[in-house]
Write a protein that holds these residues in place. Structure first.
Motif, PDB file in Angstrom:
ATOM      1  N   GLY C 286      26.996  40.325  60.354  1.00  0.00           N
ATOM      2  CA  GLY C 286      27.341  40.488  58.946  1.00  0.00           C
ATOM      3  C   GLY C 286      26.099  40.946  58.214  1.00  0.00           C
ATOM      4  N   LEU C 287      26.294  41.402  56.986  1.00  0.00           N
ATOM      5  CA  LEU C 287      25.148  41.898  56.234  1.00  0.00           C
ATOM      6  C   LEU C 287      24.467  40.748  55.491  1.00  0.00           C
ATOM      7  N   VAL C 288      23.394  41.078  54.804  1.00  0.00           N
ATOM      8  CA  VAL C 288      22.701  40.064  54.006  1.00  0.00           C
ATOM      9  C   VAL C 288      23.700  39.381  53.077  1.00  0.00           C
ATOM     10  N   GLY C 289      23.645  38.069  52.979  1.00  0.00           N
ATOM     11  CA  GLY C 289      24.560  37.368  52.099  1.00  0.00           C
ATOM     12  C   GLY C 289      25.882  37.039  52.764  1.00  0.00           C
ATOM     13  N   SER C 290      25.996  37.309  54.086  1.00  0.00           N
ATOM     14  CA  SER C 290      27.250  36.966  54.759  1.00  0.00           C
ATOM     15  C   SER C 290      27.282  35.485  55.118  1.00  0.00           C
ATOM     16  N   ARG C 291      26.111  34.810  55.050  1.00  0.00           N
ATOM     17  CA  ARG C 291      25.965  33.364  55.250  1.00  0.00           C
ATOM     18  C   ARG C 291      26.239  32.906  56.673  1.00  0.00           C
ATOM     19  N   ARG C 292      25.844  33.772  57.612  1.00  0.00           N
ATOM     20  CA  ARG C 292      25.959  33.368  59.017  1.00  0.00           C
ATOM     21  C   ARG C 292      25.046  32.176  59.294  1.00  0.00           C
ATOM     22  N   THR C 293      23.789  32.308  58.799  1.00  0.00           N
ATOM     23  CA  THR C 293      22.810  31.260  59.046  1.00  0.00           C
ATOM     24  C   THR C 293      23.262  29.921  58.479  1.00  0.00           C
ATOM     25  N   GLU C 294      23.842  29.972  57.277  1.00  0.00           N
ATOM     26  CA  GLU C 294      24.307  28.738  56.654  1.00  0.00           C
ATOM     27  C   GLU C 294      25.382  28.064  57.519  1.00  0.00           C
ATOM     28  N   VAL C 295      26.245  28.864  58.126  1.00  0.00           N
ATOM     29  CA  VAL C 295      27.302  28.299  58.965  1.00  0.00           C
ATOM     30  C   VAL C 295      26.702  27.584  60.171  1.00  0.00           C
ATOM     31  N   VAL C 296      25.798  28.260  60.900  1.00  0.00           N
ATOM     32  CA  VAL C 296      25.279  27.609  62.108  1.00  0.00           C
ATOM     33  C   VAL C 296      24.370  26.431  61.757  1.00  0.00           C
ATOM     34  N   GLU C 297      23.684  26.505  60.619  1.00  0.00           N
ATOM     35  CA  GLU C 297      22.857  25.356  60.229  1.00  0.00           C
ATOM     36  C   GLU C 297      23.727  24.136  59.941  1.00  0.00           C
ATOM     37  N   ALA C 298      24.899  24.389  59.408  1.00  0.00           N
ATOM     38  CA  ALA C 298      25.811  23.269  59.155  1.00  0.00           C
ATOM     39  C   ALA C 298      26.338  22.717  60.478  1.00  0.00           C
ATOM     40  N   ILE C 299      26.632  23.599  61.437  1.00  0.00           N
ATOM     41  CA  ILE C 299      27.103  23.131  62.742  1.00  0.00           C
ATOM     42  C   ILE C 299      26.019  22.279  63.412  1.00  0.00           C
ATOM     43  N   TYR C 300      24.777  22.669  63.214  1.00  0.00           N
ATOM     44  CA  TYR C 300      23.647  21.997  63.852  1.00  0.00           C
ATOM     45  C   TYR C 300      23.227  20.731  63.084  1.00  0.00           C
ATOM     46  N   GLY C 301      23.836  20.494  61.938  1.00  0.00           N
ATOM     47  CA  GLY C 301      23.568  19.253  61.215  1.00  0.00           C
ATOM     48  C   GLY C 301      22.406  19.298  60.247  1.00  0.00           C
ATOM     49  N   ILE C 302      21.903  20.506  59.951  1.00  0.00           N
ATOM     50  CA  ILE C 302      20.830  20.610  58.958  1.00  0.00           C
ATOM     51  C   ILE C 302      21.405  20.345  57.571  1.00  0.00           C
ATOM     52  N   THR C 303      22.586  20.925  57.306  1.00  0.00           N
ATOM     53  CA  THR C 303      23.269  20.673  56.050  1.00  0.00           C
ATOM     54  C   THR C 303      24.625  20.048  56.357  1.00  0.00           C
ATOM     55  N   LYS C 304      25.280  19.559  55.322  1.00  0.00           N
ATOM     56  CA  LYS C 304      26.552  18.877  55.529  1.00  0.00           C
ATOM     57  C   LYS C 304      27.726  19.803  55.246  1.00  0.00           C
ATOM     58  N   LEU C 305      28.741  19.681  56.055  1.00  0.00           N
ATOM     59  CA  LEU C 305      29.967  20.429  55.818  1.00  0.00           C
ATOM     60  C   LEU C 305      30.809  19.702  54.786  1.00  0.00           C
ATOM     61  N   ASP C 306      31.513  20.475  53.958  1.00  0.00           N
ATOM     62  CA  ASP C 306      32.439  19.829  53.034  1.00  0.00           C
ATOM     63  C   ASP C 306      33.816  19.663  53.663  1.00  0.00           C
ATOM     64  N   LYS C 307      34.140  20.614  54.521  1.00  0.00           N
ATOM     65  CA  LYS C 307      35.467  20.585  55.138  1.00  0.00           C
ATOM     66  C   LYS C 307      35.375  21.205  56.519  1.00  0.00           C
ATOM     67  N   GLY C 308      36.370  20.943  57.352  1.00  0.00           N
ATOM     68  CA  GLY C 308      36.451  21.634  58.625  1.00  0.00           C
ATOM     69  C   GLY C 308      36.207  20.728  59.821  1.00  0.00           C
ATOM     70  N   HIS C 309      36.536  21.254  60.994  1.00  0.00           N
ATOM     71  CA  HIS C 309      36.417  20.475  62.224  1.00  0.00           C
ATOM     72  C   HIS C 309      35.566  21.220  63.237  1.00  0.00           C
ATOM     73  N   VAL C 310      34.775  20.464  63.975  1.00  0.00           N
ATOM     74  CA  VAL C 310      33.978  21.038  65.051  1.00  0.00           C
ATOM     75  C   VAL C 310      34.385  20.337  66.336  1.00  0.00           C
ATOM     76  N   TYR C 311      34.783  21.121  67.353  1.00  0.00           N
ATOM     77  CA  TYR C 311      35.175  20.529  68.629  1.00  0.00           C
ATOM     78  C   TYR C 311      34.211  20.983  69.707  1.00  0.00           C
ATOM     79  N   LEU C 312      33.770  20.027  70.518  1.00  0.00           N
ATOM     80  CA  LEU C 312      32.923  20.363  71.654  1.00  0.00           C
ATOM     81  C   LEU C 312      33.662  19.926  72.903  1.00  0.00           C
ATOM     82  N   ASN C 313      33.910  20.853  73.798  1.00  0.00           N
ATOM     83  CA  ASN C 313      34.712  20.567  74.990  1.00  0.00           C
ATOM     84  C   ASN C 313      36.026  19.889  74.634  1.00  0.00           C
ATOM     85  N   GLY C 314      36.610  20.316  73.553  1.00  0.00           N
ATOM     86  CA  GLY C 314      37.913  19.799  73.182  1.00  0.00           C
ATOM     87  C   GLY C 314      37.892  18.520  72.363  1.00  0.00           C
TER      88      GLY C 314
END
Lengths: 341, 332, 498
Positions: C286-314
């Motif tokens: 994605g281009l600048v401002g697409s917020r890819r980094t923000e998404v993976v940082e949230a998955i990695y626990g740097i920031t908190k998600l407001d909504k959504g589910h993360v599944y690891l191996n189901g």
């Protein structure tokens, strides 16, 4: 997995005499020796076992604060509330014994708990409100903690602690001529030094002080480390409070004023950068003795104690200023190298 | 809606503080009518005039994101030097005595500024060091003695009790404090240099790009702080008609508290003279009013400490709320 | 007088190791709105910084109204009537709008700042811009769109003739963007010449009369907007040959490892879903401002998600922080290697073992022999060019630093490795080595998420590509069907909401 011939990295520590002798600690050792020579000229009795021991006892009770303060500065933080924590925990100890009539042993435990709680509160505010700098928070609690001590005791003193022999002996007592306090200090100094240089916790402290963001990304639990360290600082301020009370036999809300300055000065003089991430434990330990013995020596020749304020204040500024000035040049050179690469 | 309320809350900080002060004053007055008498108010303002002067200097230091905890010691040192000159030259005029203190204070502040701006020493460490150096020197220059009332000439002692600066209108110390507040207000608001102080505190990077010499601003601000601390030293000596080694000890806490209460951000960039004046008056009312309604003198420090801690935390919470609102407005 | 109010000829700018601009030309006509477009890293920002006097060009000439100019710094460019409005507003947050507008060029008479005049002029400027806030409002209480208006007002107050807007619509909603278009047109009608940088075709077609395309630090072409199609612009932006730099290793792709569903964080991203499987390399672009980094940082626990589910191996997981993420088996190689990835003052060995201190210690006491052998092994595996494991991380080149960060990931027992721009600022040779390592990791069965702005990288390495635009997933392609044009089209997707 590389197609090129596999590159081999050196993983053995090598010993270099040059590096070994270029350490800041040797400079401190020289000053230390110089001060001892000065003191022995001042007092003919100085260079005896009892002379040295009594000189050491004169300042050692404050040194307990220095141990965790090393951690705080390595982490790149600062805690200027320690003097107030000493006062508050000492006052509560005195009043637990005098006013509440609790046994002294229990009063000591309460004292330690109060100290730890004060430190915990500092740390807790810092991790919950990361926008606030440690300087600001501990400045606020510095006023608050001493204020509470004043509220409890007003302008009175909690006296009569000398009547408990064993409590007095904590400071004044000794075994085979070695003061108990010195033994306790050595034990804790060894433990703290070991934690800093040989354990994961110590490594985390350096990591946070060097680059907190990278440490966080690498899975270091920054909040936990910070909370533990500030709590430890509170706890050991209370240890100082116990020995101080034991020496004086009474406590007042205005004891231990300026201890933060002395503790921070000792740490900074020990070569621990106030910006965090750098320094050795042993340096701080040598500085404790440098500043302590200097004070003792000046006391012997009746130099007013206020001179000591000037000396410590100057040492603090110079210890930060001098490496900073050199570092500037060193840094510019280093950046040049990176650019070439 | 949310936005407007918040904006009002922040912008009207001085107004709401003023209202709280009035209510607090009424509360004390109801409990103890001695509070609102002109004499008491006058005494209160005289006693806290130094706090006001210092708070105005501290505000400019905090504005650029710095701190100065050596002000109590600068006050003592400058005051002591001035008192010693008076002792040894009984015919020293009031003006000369004050100028001596101002110059000594200014030099101390200049050194602080140089160590911080040129030496790169963190402000807290630099001023903690100078706090002790100057306190030690205060005792040393006076040979551990104090300058007593009988050693100070009448003119200087009367200065704090007279009204001649304002031609009989108000007490000299109060007059000086308000003149300084006015000058500071105009300086910060109506001169380019004053604007630069705000620029540095708000966004040092942007300020540097726009060509502002940051270290020069730092030196300026610490020097001004020193000058005001020196002036306060002279006022202090005149007010208490004596100079002691421990004078002004711990006053930095009152001063920082006044700034925090007055809405100065400890992270830099935000603060106004009016707010700080109100903050200083709050401290004065706490110190003067609480004992009148039976709160022990000895509880004051704890109350001040609690107020500082709670106010900085409250500021963070408000700031966070603002950020959250602006994020919520950002649609995706 | 020249036809062009601003003209650049043959401008070259070289940073250590990188040619950021390569003989670029640019012409701005008086009174036009000119779009400057190109992918991330095409050289737009550098070009702007040359025009505003922040960077001095190494070669080439700049003309204003046909006269050659030589800017020594930003002040000179300001004097010449050039003003820039950046996406990340560079304001003074605690000050009022008036103070922000006039900071640095206050109206002064007899050394006294004239507030009345300034307030009046500020109010007039704001009225001209149809602003819905007043000159006495505090800057930080305004929205991003409003703050941008303040910056525009500032440019006008400085009597700027050439106004540069750097992705002004990136953080704006559709309505706010429309307002900005109107303001921009008004500025043009009043005689200003405007350079408008944008990733949105909406902006370009709505506003600009001409467009200049940059790619890989070079000038590509210039178009009259009338008569040009999106397709043509996209082709100009991406029209490079993809060389076979990427020996894609065929790996058998296994089960789902990480699956995220409906991830949202207020103000950053919304409803993001994707999955990655064993042995698979998933491209996230994605281009600048697409917020890819923000998404993976949230998955990695740097920031908190407001909504959504993360599944690891189901199994659904709730990551509490980076330590927890690593324990679960998710590793992140952060975007900013020097600030987030490494402790530059430390030796390589210590950097590598920092995340796994627990594994190389007994009861919290570090086993230094074990530490040395582990880090030696890992650093040799990734082929770091250094003498010893005690070399300082700051002494290495960018590519080798990146290898150290990769080695850090290998120390933990991970299932998913997220690499955020792993080849940013890395020279060509080291890039190839990093690609090889990534391929090897996939072969070993790691699930890999590769964030990259470099098209060739995404096309060459990835099994699947997820495209994001302004905080949302706008497209997903299989390796067989993907092309540069398709990705860019989705990355510049028209907004459907707002």
């Amino acid at each position: 997995m590389n197609k090129e011939t596999k590159r081999v990295l050196i993983a053995e520590t090598t010993f270099s005499w040059k590096k070994f002798f270029l350490k800041w600690e040797w400079f401190l050792v020289l000053i230390f020796i110089g001060i001892n020579i000065m003191n022995s000229f001042i007092s003919p009795y100085y260079l005896s076992v009892s002379g040295l021991l009594s000189a050491t006892s004169s300042f050692l009770e404050k040194a307990f604060i220095v141990l965790p303060m090393v951690f705080i500065l390595i982490m790149g933080d600062i805690d200027i509330s320690v003097g107030s924590v000493v006062a508050l925990s000492a006052v509560i100890m005195g009043e637990s014994y005098n006013r509440l009539g609790l046994p002294m042993g229990l009063a000591i435990i309460i004292c330690l708990l109060v100290g730890a709680l004060c430190g915990f509160i500092n740390g807790f505010i810092l991790i919950k409100f990361k926008e606030l700098a440690p300087m600001i928070v501990t400045l606020g609690t510095q006023i608050l903690y001493r204020g509470i001590a004043t509220m409890i005791l007003k302008d009175q003193a909690s006296t009569g602690l000398t009547s408990i022999t064993w409590f007095s002996n904590l400071y004044w007592g000794s075994i085979f001529g070695i003061p108990y306090m010195l033994i306790v200090f050595i034990v804790f100094a060894v433990i703290f030094g070991y934690i800093l240089h040989k354990t994961n916790f110590g490594r985390y402290l350096y990591a946070i002080g060097s680059n907190e963001t990278a440490a966080h990304f690498s899975g270091v639990e920054v909040d936990k480390v910070r909370l533990i360290t500030f709590t430890l600082t509170g706890l050991f301020s209370a240890v100082t409070a116990v020995f101080l009370a034991s020496r004086m036999g009474s406590v007042r809300p205005n004891i231990a004023v300026g201890y933060e300055l002395e503790a921070i000065s000792m740490v900074v003089l020990g070569g621990i950068s106030s910006a965090g991430g750098k320094g050795n434990f042993i340096g701080a330990i040598i500085s404790i003795f440098i500043i302590g013995l200097l004070r003792y020596g000046l006391g012997l020749i009746n130099i007013p104690s206020q001179v000591m304020l000037v000396v410590i204040g100057s040492l603090l500024i110079l210890a930060v200023l001098i490496p900073q000035l050199n570092l500037g040049k060193y840094f510019r050179r280093k950046q040049g190298v990176v650019k070439e690469a | 809606m949310d936005k407007i309320n918040l904006k009002k809350l922040i912008n009207a900080r001085e107004v709401s503080l003023f209202i709280v002060l009035i209510l607090f004053g009424i509360f004390i007055q109801l409990r103890n009518p001695a509070f609102g008498t002109p004499k008491n108010i006058n005494n209160m303002l005289i006693n806290y005039s130094t706090t006001m002067v210092l708070a105005i200097g501290m505000m400019s230091v905090l504005l650029i994101g710095g701190i100065d905890i050596s002000i109590g010691s600068i006050l003592a040192f400058a005051g002591m030097v001035s008192a010693l000159v008076i002792r040894d030259n009984p015919d020293t005029s009031v003006f000369v005595a004050i100028m001596i203190a101002v110059i000594v204070g200014g030099l101390c502040g200049l050194i602080n500024g140089l160590v911080i701006a040129k030496g790169g020493v963190p402000p807290i460490i630099a001023t903690m060091g100078s706090m002790n150096i100057l306190r030690g020197l205060t005792y040393l220059v006076a040979n551990n003695e104090w300058v007593a009332a009988y050693q100070i000439n009448e003119g200087f002692k009367k200065f704090a009790m007279s009204k001649y600066l304002s031609f009989g209108l108000i007490n000299n110390l109060i007059f000086i404090a308000f003149v300084i507040a006015l000058v500071a207000y105009c300086f910060l608001k109506y001169t380019r240099l004053g604007r630069k102080i705000y620029a540095v505190g708000n966004n040092a990077q942007a300020a540097e790009i726009s060509g502002i010499n940051i270290s020069r601003i730092k030196i300026l601000v610490y020097t001004l702080m020193g000058i005001l601390a020196g002036l306060s030293g002279a006022l202090w000596v005149s007010l208490y008609a004596s100079a002691q080694g421990d004078m002004g000890m711990g006053i930095e806490m009152d001063v920082i508290a006044a700034c925090v209460i007055g809405g100065v951000s400890l992270a830099g960039g935000r603060g106004s003279v009016v707010g700080v004046l109100l903050g200083a008056i709050t401290i004065a009312m706490l110190g003067n009013g609480l004992p009148l309604i039976g709160v022990s003198q000895f509880s004051l420090d704890a109350i001040k400490g609690a107020i500082i801690v709670l106010t900085v935390i409250l500021n963070v919470l408000l700031q966070r709320q603002k950020l959250k609102n602006s994020l919520r407005r950002r649609e995706i | 007088m020249s036809e062009y109010i601003l003209e650049l000829k043959g401008v070259t700018k070289i940073f250590p190791g990188v040619k950021a601009l390569d003989r670029v030309q640019f012409q701005l006509k008086a009174g036009e709105i000119h779009a400057l477009i190109g992918e991330n890293g095409a050289g737009k920002s550098t070009l702007i910084k040359v025009i505003t006097g922040v960077h001095k060009p190494d070669e080439g000439e700049i003309f204003i109204n046909g006269e050659r100019v030589n800017f020594r710094g930003p002040k000179d460019a300001q004097k010449a009537g050039i003003a820039a409005i950046y996406q990340h507003v560079t304001a003074y947050p605690h000050l009022t709008v008036t103070e922000n507008i006039f900071m640095g060029h206050e109206i002064v008479r007899n050394k006294v700042v004239q507030w009345k005049e300034m307030h009046k002029e500020a109010s007039e400027l704001l009225a001209k811009l149809d602003a819905d806030f007043s000159a006495t409002d505090e800057m930080q209480s305004l929205s991003v769109a409003q703050q941008q208006l303040v910056e525009i007002a500032k440019a006008l107050s400085m009597k700027a003739k050439i106004i540069i807007m750097d992705e002004p619509t990136a953080a704006l909603s559709k309505n706010e963007s429309e307002r900005l278009y109107e303001v921009t047109e008004k500025l043009r009608d009043d005689g200003a010449s405007i350079i408008f940088i944008s990733h949105r075709f909406d902006d370009i077609f709505r506003l600009a009369s001409r467009a200049t395309v940059l790619r890989d630090s070079k000038y590509i072409d210039q178009f009259d907007i009338e008569g040009v199609t999106e397709k043509e612009l996209i082709t100009a932006m991406v029209g490079r040959e993809i060389t076979e730099m990427f020996p894609k290793i065929d790996v058998e792709i296994g089960e789902d490892v990480l699956r995220v569903e409906g991830l949202s964080r207020t103000g950053f991203f919304k409803d993001v879903s994707f999955n990655v499987r064993e042995g698979e390399i998933l491209g996230l672009t994605g281009l600048v401002g697409s917020r890819r980094t923000e998404v993976v940082e949230a998955i990695y626990g740097i920031t908190k998600l407001d909504k959504g589910h993360v599944y690891l191996n189901g199994k659904e997981i709730h990551v509490k922080g980076p330590r927890h993420a690593m324990e679960l088996g998710i590793g992140l190689l952060p975007e900013d290697r020097q600030q987030q990835g490494l402790i530059l003052d430390w030796g390589l060995g210590r950097n590598v073992t920092l995340p796994v201190m627990k594994d190389i210690s007994k009861k919290g006491i570090t086993d230094e022999a074990k530490e040395r052998s582990l880090s030696k092994n890992l650093l040799e595996t990734v082929g770091v060019k250094a003498l010893s494991i005690f070399d300082k991380a700051s002494s290495l080149s960018g590519g080798n630093q990146q290898k150290v960060v990769v080695a850090k990931q290998l120390a933990s027992k991970l299932k998913v490795i997220i690499l955020d721009e792993p080849t940013k600022g890395v020279d060509v040779g080291a890039k190839a080595a990093i690609y090889e390592i990534i391929g090897e990791l996939a072969k070993q069965g790691y699930a890999i998420i590769l964030i990259s702005s470099e098209m060739p990288e995404i096309l060459g390495l990835c099994d699947r590509v997820v495209v994001m635009c302004e905080g949302r997933v706008t497209g997903e392609f299989d390796r067989r069907e993907v092309s540069q044009e398709k990705i860019l089209e989705k990355a510049m997707a028209k907004r459907t909401i707002g």
